[in-house]
Scaffold this active site. Structure first.
Site, PDB file in Angstrom:
ATOM      1  N   ASP A  93       0.810  -1.225   0.000  1.00 58.27           N
ATOM      2  CA  ASP A  93       0.000   0.000   0.000  1.00 58.27           C
ATOM      3  C   ASP A  93       0.838   1.268   0.000  1.00 58.27           C
ATOM      4  OD1 ASP A  93      -2.506  -1.095   0.081  1.00 58.27           O
ATOM      5  OD2 ASP A  93      -2.647  -1.109   2.258  1.00 58.27           O
TER       6      ASP A  93
HETATM    7  C1  BGC Z   1      -2.740  -3.859   4.598  1.00 63.26           C
HETATM    8  C2  BGC Z   1      -2.551  -4.740   3.398  1.00 63.26           C
HETATM    9  C3  BGC Z   1      -1.286  -4.363   2.686  1.00 63.26           C
HETATM   10  C4  BGC Z   1      -0.111  -4.348   3.633  1.00 63.26           C
HETATM   11  C5  BGC Z   1       1.157  -3.865   2.981  1.00 63.26           C
HETATM   12  C6  BGC Z   1      -1.524  -3.886   5.459  1.00 63.26           C
HETATM   13  O1  BGC Z   1      -1.671  -2.989   6.499  1.00 63.26           O
HETATM   14  O2  BGC Z   1      -3.863  -4.304   5.320  1.00 63.26           O
HETATM   15  O3  BGC Z   1      -3.639  -4.624   2.523  1.00 63.26           O
HETATM   16  O4  BGC Z   1      -1.087  -5.286   1.656  1.00 63.26           O
HETATM   17  O5  BGC Z   1      -0.405  -3.497   4.725  1.00 63.26           O
HETATM   18  O6  BGC Z   1       1.146  -2.532   2.656  1.00 63.26           O
END
Ligand code: BGC
Length: 811
Positions: free
Chosen positions: A483
């Protein structure tokens, strides 16, 4: 340093010291009514949706941390204390907290009085039961007062903590006998209320917080408790609470049990009232009668325990390593259930108001859960798929109460659609139920746009094919799984979110991770097509997958490892040419899991590079060197201090990708070394550094570049649970559901002699004894099923309700 110990027989973690390095919590409830409870009785309850149906109040970011919960107070001749130590914090003679599977038992003892509270949510009912057992262990009789306490939330948790000008005037309660009803807003648009009862007459009560606590006190010294006298207050606005007071006499050695119930009731619109102004209490009263006696409560508790024993019996490992056994058999499975239920909504790091059910998160959570209750997994798959768009893209999250997608945390994450293929294929492999593909599922929750689930998978697949960039690699969109790698965002404004602000137009940033995912899950899609009688679709899918493989080899390889991405300008990300962030974990994991480079040494080289550049004492960090400057073309990832979160933290979710990759190359020693580094039961001895619960995974452990390497954060709600369960059970221990049966292909440390597994699978039981006489890591000499040698590695799905003995000789 340890703060407790595992009790594997009871399937509990036993905390012996209330001042753990952080509140160590547990979850109660598995259906609609949920509670979070810490080892000092902190936490809160909600019905289905932690944001919209918050039953009790909780203040995140509080000082001290974790104030507010399901509290009991004792006033024993002026000596005031709480069995969970908090909130009073008077020293106890004995303290113990047993976190079990969907229940918690907190015991405190002082001056010869022992108070033992069992908290659980019974199956099938919307309430939390608190069974309080009082034992006078002294040699004299005792007369003391017991106070209960919960603070109600005015339902919408976000509004509750912001809209004081309204909320301080809305609170309403009713008191009838020993039952306190919280009915704020019931008269207008709500048809639900909460109640807090006890199965005995009371000698006093309070429902107005300030009357009970005193305006200038904290929960540690409420006036009513200190003075030993309830105010019998009725809340009108301000903050409604519920507290009962009981005067209790216990002879020396005598015991007494009390049943408290915190419940939630929803009534039909035309059945809301008992008489004008008085709520219809029928459902609450039925529940109270049902759990009137300790016998009834004990029965329900037994039922819950049996329920869990049955669920866990589906996969049971017997190995020489007790830490491994307890992860595989108990805690990792338990955490998978909790992440399945909660997604990323409510924990001590997720406030319950921000994130609902994530499209990608919930799909991934399924791979650790599907064997437990496949029917629920199926329902979840269909719910998630119903939020998909017609072009195959997806809302990033949906709200559990409405099951509708929303854009609150952004959209256009181009990895999202592919995870639907992973979850659906996992479901079919577990159950053999191909009919799920025929289910009619709406797009964007619009029934008029419904198509088969198979069509949804196809749209997922083609969402990638239709969104390729200049190197014929998948466009990343807003971000992929990471993200925080925001390649099209270019945010300069501290007040905007990296996930929701408008991206810069014309972005052509591409993701090598999605490319690897596409090869892996695209191949899976092709297999599904073939078995589903869609040979042409299968051929076409394989054609696209082949092209993607070529693009990765041509544009995704950096010499010693796979690139991570191309940025907005077409510059490499995760390359030796970069100054910071030369190598990232995600593309290495996915490309090798997809088998790319296994034939020409690239996979080997990649995993060596991971070992060299990313591995550390506490796990594999996400990228390296860590970013020390803000790179506007990379986004949020470079905002974190080095070593934390996505900037070179050990982001535990992706470590199993490398474990699985190692098993594909046959490196069982290394796969298991990575497994041990982050599995919580192996970290119990360093609890003071690790900080988080030693029975569940955390999202992140600070990496080698951090200020405090080894310190974890964000326990419980993380895709780490499902992925590690998947890696250890299916790839390291190697018992893997496939379309045609149970594939057996362990990849273990060479010095293991073997292990046994009991696996229930599609209505048959497999007793699998793996022997490793030659001390290899991978390779099968023979598999004998019920006395007969089998061909290949797959044991058939017998489906005959019988037990089958499987002997596996490695070599
Ligand atoms: C989110 C995921 C994401 C991951 C890496 C997590 O906090 O829930 O959707 O893939 O972070 O960024």
């Amino acid at each position: 340093m340890k703060y407790g110990h595992f009790d594997d027989r009871q399937k509990e973690y036993v905390i012996m010291e209330p001042q753990t390095p952080y509140p160590w919590i547990n979850y109660l409830g598995m259906e609609d009514f949920f509670s979070l409870i810490s080892n000092t009785a902190g936490g809160y309850s909600f019905y289905r949706d932690a944001r919209l149906r918050r039953i009790t109040r909780y203040r995140y970011n509080n000082v001290p941390i974790d104030d507010g919960g399901k509290y009991f107070y004792i006033n024993d001749a002026g000596d005031v204390w709480s069995p969970g130590w908090k909130p009073v914090k008077n020293k106890l003679d004995n303290y113990q907290c047993r976190h079990g599977l969907s229940y918690t038992i907190i015991t405190g003892e002082k001056n010869g009085l022992e108070v033992d509270v069992l908290y659980f949510v019974p199956l099938g009912d919307n309430c939390e039961i608190q069974k309080v057992k009082l034992t006078n262990k002294s040699s004299k009789s005792k007369e003391f007062k017991l106070f209960s306490f919960v603070e109600f939330c005015l339902w919408n948790a976000l509004d509750d903590m912001t809209n004081f000008q309204r909320n301080f005037s809305t609170g309403e309660v009713e008191v009838k006998g020993s039952v306190i009803y919280h009915k704020t807003e019931y008269k207008e648009r709500r048809n639900h209320y909460a109640f807090y009862s006890i199965n005995e007459p009371i000698q006093g009560f309070d429902t107005d917080r300030e009357s009970f606590v005193g305006l200038y006190n904290g929960f540690e010294n409420p006036d009513a408790v200190t003075e030993g006298k309830s105010r019998n207050s009725i809340a009108h606005g301000w903050s409604p609470v519920a507290s009962h007071m009981l005067k209790i006499n216990l002879a020396a050695g005598q015991e007494k049990e009390l049943i408290f119930i915190l419940g939630y009731v929803g009534n039909a619109e035309d059945d809301k009232w008992e008489s004008p102004g008085l709520i219809n209490k029928k459902k609450a009263e039925n529940l109270i009668v049902k759990y009137q006696s300790s016998v009834a409560v004990n029965q329900e508790f037994e039922r819950l325990r049996n329920y869990w024993s049955n669920l866990l019996s589906i996969y049971q490992l017997d190995s020489h390593d007790e830490k491994l056994n307890r992860m595989v058999n108990i805690w990792n499975q338990y955490q998978c259930m909790v992440t399945f239920n909660m997604s990323r909504s409510a924990s001590y790091f997720e406030s319950g108001i921000g994130r609902g059910m994530g499209f990608r998160d919930s799909n991934q959570d399924l791979i650790g859960f599907v064997h437990q209750i496949p029917e629920k997994a199926k329902e979840r798959i269909l719910d998630i798929a119903a939020t998909q768009f017609e072009d195959g893209g997806a809302y990033h999250q949906y709200q559990p109460l409405t099951k509708r997608g929303n854009n609150e945390i952004g959209g256009n994450f181009n990895d999202d659609p592919l995870w639907l293929i992973l979850s659906t294929s996992s479901y079919i492999k577990e159950t053999g139920d191909w009919s799920i593909l025929d289910e009619s599922v709406p797009f964007d929750n619009d029934e008029t746009k419904a198509k088969s689930l198979f069509e949804h998978l196809k749209r997922s697949f083609y969402h990638v094919v239709n969104n390729l960039g200049p190197h014929n690699l998948p466009l990343i969109g807003r971000a992929d799984w990471n993200d925080c790698l925001n390649l099209n965002c270019f945010s300069k404004n501290p007040d905007e979110s990296f996930q929701t602000t408008e991206n810069k137009q014309g972005g052509v940033a591409e993701s090598v991770m999605i490319a690897g995912m596409f090869v892996l899950y695209g191949t899976e899609f092709a297999q599904i097509c073939r078995r589903y009688g869609q040979q042409k679709e299968a051929d076409l899918a394989i054609f696209h997958v082949g092209k993607m493989k070529e693009s990765i080899k041509k544009h995704g390889w950096d010499g010693q490892w796979f690139l991570r991405a191309y940025d907005y300008f077409g510059n490499k990300v995760g390359s030796r040419e970069n100054e910071e962030g030369k190598i990232f974990i995600e593309s290495q994991g996915f490309c090798v899991m997809a088998g790319i480079g296994v034939d020409d040494g690239k996979a080997q080289s990649t995993l060596e590079s991971v070992k060299k550049h990313l591995d550390c004492e506490y796990g594999i960090v996400l990228n390296n060197p860590a970013f020390t400057k803000y790179h506007i073309n990379l986004g949020e990832i470079s905002t974190y201090p080095k070593g934390y979160k996505e900037n070179a933290g050990v982001f535990c979710h992706n470590n199993p990708w490398i474990m699985i990759a190692e098993t594909i190359l046959g490196n069982g020693d290394r796969a298991f070394e990575y497994y041990r580094k982050i599995a919580p039961s192996y970290l119990e001895d360093i609890s003071d550094l690790h900080k988080m619960e030693p029975y569940v995974y955390s999202q992140m452990i600070a990496g080698k570049d951090a200020h405090k390497p080894g310190e974890a954060k964000n326990s419980w709600l993380t895709g780490t649970a499902a992925w590690n369960y998947y890696a250890i059970t299916q790839y390291i221990l190697g018992i893997r559901p496939e379309y045609e049966g149970l594939l057996i292909d362990p990849c273990i440390p060479h010095n293991w002699n073997g292990f046994t597994i009991l696996r229930k699978f599609r209505n048959a039981v497999y007793k699998i004894a793996v022997q490793n006489p030659e001390h290899v890591s991978k390779g099968i000499k023979e598999i004998i099923v019920d006395g007969d040698k089998t061909k290949g590695l797959c044991v058939p799905a017998f489906g005959d309700g019988k037990t089958h003995n499987v002997t596996v000789i490695m070599g």
